[in-house]
Each structure stands twice: as structure tokens, then as C-alpha cells.
Enzyme design. Structure first.
Site, PDB file in Angstrom:
ATOM      1  N   SER A  30       0.804  -1.223   0.000  1.00 53.97           N
ATOM      2  CA  SER A  30       0.000   0.000   0.000  1.00 53.97           C
ATOM      3  C   SER A  30       0.834   1.268   0.000  1.00 53.97           C
ATOM      4  O   SER A  30       0.337   2.333  -0.374  1.00 53.97           O
ATOM      5  CB  SER A  30      -0.930   0.017   1.214  1.00 53.97           C
ATOM      6  OG  SER A  30      -0.193  -0.082   2.421  1.00 53.97           O
ATOM      7  N   ASP A  54      -3.676   8.242   7.785  1.00 52.51           N
ATOM      8  CA  ASP A  54      -4.761   7.398   8.275  1.00 52.51           C
ATOM      9  C   ASP A  54      -4.336   6.426   9.369  1.00 52.51           C
ATOM     10  O   ASP A  54      -5.070   5.498   9.701  1.00 52.51           O
ATOM     11  CB  ASP A  54      -5.373   6.612   7.116  1.00 52.51           C
ATOM     12  CG  ASP A  54      -4.349   5.729   6.401  1.00 52.51           C
ATOM     13  OD1 ASP A  54      -3.195   5.656   6.866  1.00 52.51           O
ATOM     14  OD2 ASP A  54      -4.692   5.128   5.364  1.00 52.51           O
ATOM     15  N   HIS A  88      -0.522   5.086   6.657  1.00 54.27           N
ATOM     16  CA  HIS A  88       0.105   5.713   5.498  1.00 54.27           C
ATOM     17  C   HIS A  88       0.335   7.199   5.749  1.00 54.27           C
ATOM     18  O   HIS A  88      -0.303   7.793   6.605  1.00 54.27           O
ATOM     19  CB  HIS A  88      -0.776   5.491   4.272  1.00 54.27           C
ATOM     20  CG  HIS A  88      -1.194   4.062   4.117  1.00 54.27           C
ATOM     21  ND1 HIS A  88      -2.414   3.583   4.590  1.00 54.27           N
ATOM     22  CD2 HIS A  88      -0.547   3.001   3.585  1.00 54.27           C
ATOM     23  CE1 HIS A  88      -2.494   2.286   4.341  1.00 54.27           C
ATOM     24  NE2 HIS A  88      -1.385   1.906   3.737  1.00 54.27           N
TER      25      HIS A  88
END
Length: 368
Positions: free
Chosen positions: A51, A334, A337
Site C-alpha cells: 500500500s 490514516d 500511510h
């Protein structure tokens, strides 16, 4: 005191002077990232990872919704990236005058993949192998892409040989191990297997003609608000990060550096650059005020308020979550990240070559 929307009253620990200094520094760093180093001869880029560098693979491949406010800063809407704006991979591409990489799995974006492709997908790891979308699967996807691209005359053999192959993976292997309540010793015992998978990936790409490799180590796992909020017994360092989690990350990084050094000797005609992302990101935490960040261990978008603003029942973009007004004051977007503001600083430090082994400029790959 200052009120942050959705987060309540927060302590204005930095003050106006630090905020302004941080803003000026961010402008300087942004200009260095947007320098367009490869204006004459753009390079093809193929990225493999999780991610931290997924530019929409999760949404395209599995149909998962990545809701606003993700993407609000740069794109004005969600693009499948887990950030308020650009990721490090986006900023590095822009520095080379290369278009932002489209996810390999996105068949509806209209991209011809002539500048490369991104195989990274949220949640990816090296183990278990041969499951969607492990590193081994991503490499298999690339091999399929290479055969198809050659047939459609998108990229020729020379293009693949001169392309830059970026790998940014390993964080989920460590994170998942800790999630399974393994001890620090048990987690570190799994590191050699992770390193072996990365080695296999590099060799497979080398066998396909790849000669230029850019490999990121993993960041300070113990500084993520998600981990800090979920761990009950906290062994914190002087900056408030989980010591055992960061120690495991450093052990992984040492093994990855050894691997890169060994492969550099074995694959004589390959360029293999190891980048110390851990040092860059930990510096953002340790010296947050220097960069204009006031809450380095708190998520901008999430639920729960101080100290970490992370709650699995109110993840960013889902019902119950709240978002701060100024993402530029936060390192974490978040809880896992980074914000575009933080990513911009990380990218600029990568481009400095101060964290690279060997210290090869990123623009070297324009004419490699």
C-alpha cells in the site's frame, strides 16, 4: 490552543513560527521533487510493493472502495491511493518527468502502459507466496505483461533492459507477524524467508532482462498510530514509538542491505540501489517540529482523537471517521500511510542520494 475539525481541542505545541518555517521548507522540498530530471529521455518504471506504493491496484483488482477524503490534496478525489495526495512513487516519477504509474490491474483507465506499470497492491507481502497479490505473484504478472507488451510493441527488449525496477515491500510481513502475537524473536526468525523471496524476485526480473533495481527498506513500524493504538503493553522509545517493532524493522533492513550488497557482487552488470527509508521516516518523527509537523504520532484521518486518532471501527473514509483541516501538519494520514506533505519530504531526501547505497543519483536511470 487550536481546534482541529473532528479531533477536538489539540495542543498548539509547535506555534506559528514553526508552522511557517515548516511551510517554507515544504515549498523548497516540493520544488526539488518537481525538477523533471529526465526531460530529454524518460525512463520506463515497473514498481512492486504494497500500500505504500499502490496507485489504485486494490480498487481496480478487487473492487474495494477507497473513499474520500483520500486524494483530497492533489487529486481532489479518490484515486485508490491511501493518502490525501501523492505517494512517494508518484513524486519520484514526477521528478523523472514520467507519467504517474497506472495499476497493472486497471483495465478501464485507458492507460497504454507505455511508461511502465505498477504491480503494487494494498496488503501485499512476500509470504505466503503465490497468493494474490504476493511479491511472487506480482513478478509473474510482470512476466505476463512483458510478453503482451512486446507483442503490442509498447516496450521493446531494450526498453525493458533499461527500465527501472522498484521494490518496496516487507512492512506487511513484519506487521502480520506481530499481529499473530509472535514474540520479537519469532518475528525476526521469519526475516530470512522474507529476504529470500525478495532475492528470488530480483533474480526473476534479472532473468527477464532487468538490470536497474531501486530497493526501499521498510520504515519505522513502531511509529505508526495504528500499531500504537492496538498494542496494549507498550515498550516506547524516547519519541513514543514501539521499540520492539522498530527493532524488528531495523533487523529486516540490515538483512536487506546485506542482500543488496551480495547481489551487487553476484550480478555484475546490474545496478542495485538500496534506499534507507527507515532513517528518513524516523527523522520525521524525531524532528517533527523542524518540518512543521505538530502531531507526528497522530492520524489526520480516523477516529478516537488524541493521542493517536486510530480506531478500527472508524477507519479513514468510512462512517464514523473524521479528518483534520490541515494535513500538512500531520505525518500520518490514516494511521498507517503518510500525508502528501510527509511523502514530499521523504521523496526529496531520497533524491538527495544521502540515504542511498551506493549513492547513485535517481536521474542516472534516464540514460542507463
Amino acid at each position: 490552543m487550536v481546534y482541529v475539525q473532528g479531533l477536538g481541542w489539540a495542543d498548539q505545541s509547535v506555534g506559528l513560527i514553526f508552522t511557517l518555517c515548516g511551510a517554507v521548507l515544504l515549498i523548497i522540498l516540493t520544488s526539488s521533487v518537481d525538477g523533471q530530471l529526465c526531460s530529454k529521455r524518460p525512463v520506463h518504471i515497473f514498481n512492486f510493493g504494497d500500500s505504500n506504493s499502490d496507485t489504485g491496484g486494490l480498487a481496480a483488482g478487487l473492487g474495494y472502495s477507497v473513499n474520500p477524503p483520500n486524494g483530497r490534496t492533489f487529486f481532489s478525489s479518490s484515486t485508490g491511493r491511501l493518502s490525501d495526495g501523492r505517494l512517494i512513487i508518484d513524486l519520484l516519477c514526477q521528478s523523472l518527468n514520467v507519467s504517474l504509474l497506472s495499476p497493472y490491474l486497471d483495465s478501464l483507465a485507458g492507460s497504454n502502459f507505455s511508461n511502465g506499470a505498477n504491480f503494487a497492491v494494498v496488503g501485499s507481502s512476500t509470504m505466503p507466496k503465490r497468493v494474490p497479490f504476493s511479491l511472487s505473484i506480482q513478478v509473474m504478472q510482470f512476466i505476463h505483461f512483458k510478453a503482451t507488451a512486446g507483442f503490442k510493441h509498447l516496450i521493446n527488449d531494450e526498453g525493458f533492459r533499461k527500465a527501472l525496477y522498484m521494490i518496496d515491500i516487507g512492512q506487511n510481513d513484519l506487521s502480520d507477524s506481530f499481529t499473530k502475537d509472535l514474540s520479537y524473536v519469532q518475528v525476526t526468525e521469519r526475516i530470512p524467508s522474507v529476504i529470500e523471496e525478495i532475492k528470488s524476485a530480483v533474480k526473476a526480473l534479472y532473468d527477464q532482462g532487468g538490470r536497474n533495481f531501486w530497493i526501499h527498506n521498510t520504515g519505522p513500524l513502531g511509529c505508526l498510530p495504528q500499531k500504537l493504538s492496538l498494542v496494549e503493553k507498550k515498550d516506547l522509545d524516547s519519541y513514543g514509538c514501539l521499540s520492539s517493532y522498530n527493532a524488528a524493522a531495523r533487523s529486516f533492513n540490515e538483512a536487506l542491505l546485506d542482500l543488496c550488497n551480495a547481489m551487487r557482487s553476484e550480478l555484475k552488470d546490474a545496478v542495485i540501489v538500496y534506499v534507507d527509508i527507515y532513517a528518513i521516516k524516523y527523522d520525521l518523527i524525531a524532528n517533527s517540529t523542524k518540518y512543521g509537523f505538530s502531531m507526528p504520532l497522530m492520524a489526520c484521518c480516523g477516529n478516537g482523537g488524541l493521542p493517536y486518532n486510530f480506531n478500527v471501527r472508524g477507519l479513514c473514509g468510512q462512517p464514523g471517521s473524521h479528518v483534520c483541516d490541515e494535513g500538512s501538519r500531520f505525518v500520518s494520514w490514516d494511521g498507517i500511510h503518510y500525508t502528501e506533505a510527509a511523502n514530499t519530504i521523504v521523496a526529496s531526501k531520497i533524491l538527495s542520494t544521502n540515504y542511498s547505497t551506493p549513492r547513485i543519483p535517481f536521474e542516472f536511470f534516464c540514460g542507463s
